[in-house]
Design a protein around this motif. Structure first.
Motif, short mmCIF file in Angstrom:
data_model
loop_
_atom_site.label_atom_id
_atom_site.label_comp_id
_atom_site.label_asym_id
_atom_site.label_seq_id
_atom_site.Cartn_x
_atom_site.Cartn_y
_atom_site.Cartn_z
N LYS A 85 0.84 -1.22 0.00
CA LYS A 85 0.00 0.00 0.00
C LYS A 85 0.87 1.26 0.00
CE LYS A 85 -3.70 -1.73 2.68
NZ LYS A 85 -3.87 -1.94 4.11
N ASN A 86 2.02 1.17 0.68
CA ASN A 86 2.89 2.34 0.80
C ASN A 86 3.81 2.56 -0.39
OD1 ASN A 86 2.48 3.51 3.67
ND2 ASN A 86 2.43 1.30 3.89
N ILE A 87 3.85 1.60 -1.30
CA ILE A 87 4.71 1.81 -2.47
C ILE A 87 3.95 1.75 -3.78
CG2 ILE A 87 6.85 0.98 -1.40
CD1 ILE A 87 6.43 -1.62 -3.13
N SER A 88 2.63 1.50 -3.72
CA SER A 88 1.90 1.31 -4.97
C SER A 88 1.96 2.55 -5.86
CB SER A 88 0.46 0.89 -4.69
OG SER A 88 -0.16 1.86 -3.89
N SER A 89 2.04 3.74 -5.24
CA SER A 89 2.10 4.95 -6.09
C SER A 89 3.45 5.02 -6.82
CB SER A 89 1.87 6.21 -5.26
OG SER A 89 2.87 6.30 -4.28
N THR A 90 4.49 4.51 -6.18
CA THR A 90 5.81 4.45 -6.82
C THR A 90 5.75 3.54 -8.04
OG1 THR A 90 6.81 4.65 -4.66
CG2 THR A 90 8.23 3.85 -6.42
N GLY A 124 3.68 -11.48 -2.59
CA GLY A 124 4.74 -10.52 -2.29
C GLY A 124 4.72 -9.28 -3.19
N LEU A 125 5.69 -8.40 -2.94
CA LEU A 125 5.71 -7.11 -3.63
C LEU A 125 5.90 -7.26 -5.14
CD1 LEU A 125 7.87 -4.94 -1.19
CD2 LEU A 125 5.43 -5.46 -1.13
N MET A 126 6.65 -8.28 -5.58
CA MET A 126 6.85 -8.45 -7.02
C MET A 126 5.52 -8.81 -7.68
SD MET A 126 10.63 -10.15 -7.41
CE MET A 126 10.13 -11.75 -7.50
N VAL A 127 4.80 -9.72 -7.08
CA VAL A 127 3.53 -10.16 -7.65
C VAL A 127 2.53 -9.00 -7.67
CG1 VAL A 127 1.67 -11.85 -7.37
CG2 VAL A 127 4.01 -12.44 -6.68
N LEU A 128 2.43 -8.28 -6.55
CA LEU A 128 1.47 -7.18 -6.46
C LEU A 128 1.84 -6.06 -7.44
CD1 LEU A 128 1.15 -7.17 -2.55
CD2 LEU A 128 -0.51 -8.06 -4.21
N SER A 129 3.14 -5.79 -7.58
CA SER A 129 3.58 -4.73 -8.49
C SER A 129 3.25 -5.08 -9.93
CB SER A 129 5.11 -4.54 -8.42
OG SER A 129 5.50 -4.27 -7.13
N LEU A 130 3.49 -6.34 -10.30
CA LEU A 130 3.23 -6.75 -11.69
C LEU A 130 1.75 -6.61 -12.02
CD1 LEU A 130 5.56 -9.84 -11.87
CD2 LEU A 130 5.80 -7.69 -13.10
N HIS A 131 0.90 -6.98 -11.07
CA HIS A 131 -0.54 -6.85 -11.33
C HIS A 131 -0.91 -5.38 -11.52
CE1 HIS A 131 -1.62 -10.98 -11.35
NE2 HIS A 131 -1.01 -11.20 -10.19
N THR A 132 -0.33 -4.50 -10.69
CA THR A 132 -0.61 -3.07 -10.85
C THR A 132 -0.18 -2.59 -12.23
OG1 THR A 132 -0.25 -2.64 -8.51
CG2 THR A 132 -0.05 -0.75 -9.96
N ILE A 133 1.04 -2.94 -12.63
CA ILE A 133 1.58 -2.44 -13.91
C ILE A 133 0.71 -2.89 -15.08
CG2 ILE A 133 3.55 -2.67 -15.50
CD1 ILE A 133 5.34 -2.67 -12.94
N PHE A 134 0.38 -4.18 -15.11
CA PHE A 134 -0.41 -4.67 -16.26
C PHE A 134 -1.84 -4.14 -16.22
CE2 PHE A 134 3.22 -7.46 -16.71
CZ PHE A 134 3.42 -7.39 -18.09
N ASP A 135 -2.41 -3.97 -15.03
CA ASP A 135 -3.77 -3.39 -14.95
C ASP A 135 -3.76 -1.97 -15.48
OD1 ASP A 135 -4.83 -5.65 -13.94
OD2 ASP A 135 -4.98 -4.95 -11.85
N LEU A 136 -2.74 -1.20 -15.08
CA LEU A 136 -2.68 0.21 -15.52
C LEU A 136 -2.49 0.29 -17.03
CD1 LEU A 136 -0.51 1.77 -12.67
CD2 LEU A 136 -2.91 2.29 -13.19
N ILE A 137 -1.66 -0.59 -17.58
CA ILE A 137 -1.44 -0.58 -19.03
C ILE A 137 -2.76 -0.92 -19.75
CG2 ILE A 137 -0.30 -1.82 -20.92
CD1 ILE A 137 2.19 -2.01 -19.15
N LYS A 138 -3.47 -1.91 -19.21
CA LYS A 138 -4.73 -2.34 -19.84
C LYS A 138 -5.75 -1.21 -19.84
CE LYS A 138 -7.82 -5.62 -18.46
NZ LYS A 138 -8.01 -6.73 -17.53
N ASN A 139 -5.77 -0.44 -18.75
CA ASN A 139 -6.79 0.60 -18.64
C ASN A 139 -6.32 1.97 -19.11
OD1 ASN A 139 -8.57 -1.23 -17.50
ND2 ASN A 139 -7.66 -0.96 -15.47
#
Ligand SMILES: Nc1ncnc2c1ncn2[C@@H]1O[C@H](COP(=O)(O)OP(=O)(O)OP(=O)(O)O)[C@@H](O)[C@H]1O
Ligand SMILES: [Mg+2]
Length: 221
Positions: A85-90, A124-139
């Protein structure tokens, strides 16, 4: 203990340092006690490991107890998603062209792999980060085009190996006039989904030189 490097707004880059205290394992609970006390969301106290009288006499009653402050402190009850939660904006900044590095540092058995890779119930952070990146690209509604590539290397006994190469030779660090310091010859595979990267990471993990340590049966050293 992940160290989080967060590119802030404009041209400055900030370094955020977070401490994550993991729960004691069953074996540790039998012989040890927690010497890290989480005071609040930013402060910890490292207790003196030996409060016996002889020892305090020896150091003339001065305790070795110390208080340290960090950008974020996560107590043993925290899950990886609390850290995330504290690094998702990064991480979200990556699709705007910002660089972001998440770096875990700590002794053997301190919980680096757990924090970065995690488990099915506590990704973990790698898994959560990857989901964020691909979701943002998709949208993404801009006209930007995105290319995601994956590289995975290991430094073992000061030698660099490519974990995405079946029998990797020794790779060299070189200075490239355009890209700065690079690992010459490191594979970079184009990927279209978080699952594909996780598949590559699993493949790379199977090639890591691992051996258990006295403090960690599942060590990645
Ligand atoms: N938050 C946590 N909750 C429960 N168990 C944890 C937690 N963090 C770590 N562990 C457990 O502690 C043990 C050591 O963690 P881990 O393997 O991640 O250490 P490491 O820092 O990667 O060590 P090494 O440098 O030896 O690879 C593992 O059994 C892991 O499952
Ligand atoms: Mg590890």
């Amino acid at each position: 203990m992940p160290t989080i490097r967060a590119p802030a707004s404009k041209k400055t880059a900030t370094l955020l340092v977070a401490v994550k205290c993991r729960p004691l394992t069953e074996a540790e609970r039998r012989h040890c006690r927690h010497i890290i006390q989480v005071i609040d969301k930013k402060n910890v106290v490292v207790l003196d490991p030996d409060l016996s009288k002889d020892y305090l006499d020896l150091i003339q009653n001065r305790t070795k107890e110390r208080r340290y402050s960090f950008d974020h402190v996560f107590a043993p009850g925290c899950v990886n998603a609390d850290v995330y939660k504290n690094i998702s904006s990064t991480i979200a900044g990556v699709i705007q062209g910002l660089n972001a590095t998440v770096f875990a540092y700590g002794s053997t058995g301190s919980g680096k792999t757990y924090t970065m890779v995690g488990t099915r119930n506590d990704p973990g952070l790698m898994v959560l980060s990857l989901h964020t990146i691909f979701d943002l690209i998709k949208n993404d509604e801009s006209s930007d085009t995105f290319e995601v590539t994956c590289s995975y290397l290991e430094v073992y006994n000061e030698v660099i190996y490519d974990l995405l190469e079946k029998s990797s030779g020794h790779l060299e660090l070189r200075e490239d006039p355009q890209h700065g310091i690079i690992v010459a010859g490191l594979r970079s595979i184009k990927v279209q989904s978080a699952d594909k990267i996780l598949e590559l990471l699993n493949l790379g993990n199977s090639r890591r030189k691992t051996e258990s340590t006295e403090a960690n049966a599942t060590s990645s050293r």
